[in-house]
Every structure is written in C-alpha cells, then in structure tokens.
Design a protein around this motif. Sequence first.
Motif, PDB file in Angstrom:
ATOM      1  N   ARG A  48       5.693   9.818   1.816  1.00 24.31           N
ATOM      2  CA  ARG A  48       4.550  10.724   1.968  1.00 24.31           C
ATOM      3  C   ARG A  48       3.262   9.954   2.229  1.00 24.31           C
ATOM      4  NH1 ARG A  48       5.437  16.154  -0.527  1.00 24.31           N
ATOM      5  NH2 ARG A  48       3.187  16.180  -0.685  1.00 24.31           N
ATOM      6  N   ARG A  49       3.068   8.846   1.518  1.00 23.62           N
ATOM      7  CA  ARG A  49       1.877   8.007   1.753  1.00 23.62           C
ATOM      8  C   ARG A  49       1.900   7.435   3.166  1.00 23.62           C
ATOM      9  NH1 ARG A  49       3.010   6.435  -3.475  1.00 23.62           N
ATOM     10  NH2 ARG A  49       4.135   4.590  -2.743  1.00 23.62           N
TER      11      ARG A  49
ATOM     12  N   PRO B 271       7.549   9.592  -2.598  1.00 18.95           N
ATOM     13  CA  PRO B 271       6.109   9.279  -2.614  1.00 18.95           C
ATOM     14  C   PRO B 271       5.692   8.208  -1.596  1.00 18.95           C
ATOM     15  CG  PRO B 271       6.925   9.464  -4.853  1.00 18.95           C
ATOM     16  CD  PRO B 271       8.127   9.536  -3.944  1.00 18.95           C
TER      17      PRO B 271
ATOM     18  N   ALA C 284      10.955   7.821   6.125  1.00 22.84           N
ATOM     19  CA  ALA C 284      10.193   9.071   6.026  1.00 22.84           C
ATOM     20  C   ALA C 284      10.987  10.238   6.596  1.00 22.84           C
ATOM     21  CB  ALA C 284       8.861   8.918   6.759  1.00 22.84           C
TER      22      ALA C 284
ATOM     23  N   HIS D 150       1.068  10.107   5.677  1.00 25.31           N
ATOM     24  CA  HIS D 150      -0.366  10.400   5.633  1.00 25.31           C
ATOM     25  C   HIS D 150      -1.156   9.324   6.390  1.00 25.31           C
ATOM     26  CE1 HIS D 150      -4.188  11.852   4.171  1.00 25.31           C
ATOM     27  NE2 HIS D 150      -4.458  10.636   3.744  1.00 25.31           N
TER      28      HIS D 150
ATOM     29  N   PRO E 104      11.642  12.586   3.216  1.00 23.46           N
ATOM     30  CA  PRO E 104      10.238  12.966   3.394  1.00 23.46           C
ATOM     31  C   PRO E 104       9.490  13.298   2.107  1.00 23.46           C
ATOM     32  CG  PRO E 104      11.685  14.740   4.080  1.00 23.46           C
ATOM     33  CD  PRO E 104      12.568  13.556   3.791  1.00 23.46           C
ATOM     34  N   ARG E 105      10.193  13.552   1.028  1.00 22.56           N
ATOM     35  CA  ARG E 105       9.511  13.895  -0.233  1.00 22.56           C
ATOM     36  C   ARG E 105       9.288  12.680  -1.127  1.00 22.56           C
ATOM     37  NH1 ARG E 105      12.299  19.691  -1.581  1.00 22.56           N
ATOM     38  NH2 ARG E 105      11.424  20.736   0.239  1.00 22.56           N
TER      39      ARG E 105
END
Length: 64
Positions: free
Chosen positions: A34-35, A31, A24, A38, A28-29
């Motif tokens: 990002r999940r 998918p 990450a 989150h 960081p972009r």
Amino acid sequence: MLATIDAWWNPPWPILWQRAYHHAHTHPRHPAARRWLHNQQRGWLLLHPDQRHLLTHIDIAPPT
C-alpha cells in the motif's frame, strides 16, 4: 523470443520496481504494498508510460 512469452521480462526500469509491482499486484492489502502504491501515485508523472499502464491495469489511477 522471451518478449513473446513475457513482455516485461526485461523492462526499461529497475528490477526492484518490477518486483514491488508484482508484490503490490498479488498482495495489495499488505502495508508495504500500500505504501509503495501510494508512492507510485505521488510520482505518477515521473513513471515510464508502460509503468503507468501496468498500474492502471491493477486499478491504480493517477492522483487527482
């Protein structure tokens, strides 16, 4: 001795978390990253204080 080289060489959390954090941090972009980020925010209160520190270091904040 290893701790002087890398403080996180043997963290108190699973190595899979450390690998996901590194992914990450470097992508960081992506998918999956990002999940994962989150999910870390959603479970913020369950994280070790040092995990929270690492996340805030890459501009991930607790949920508001």
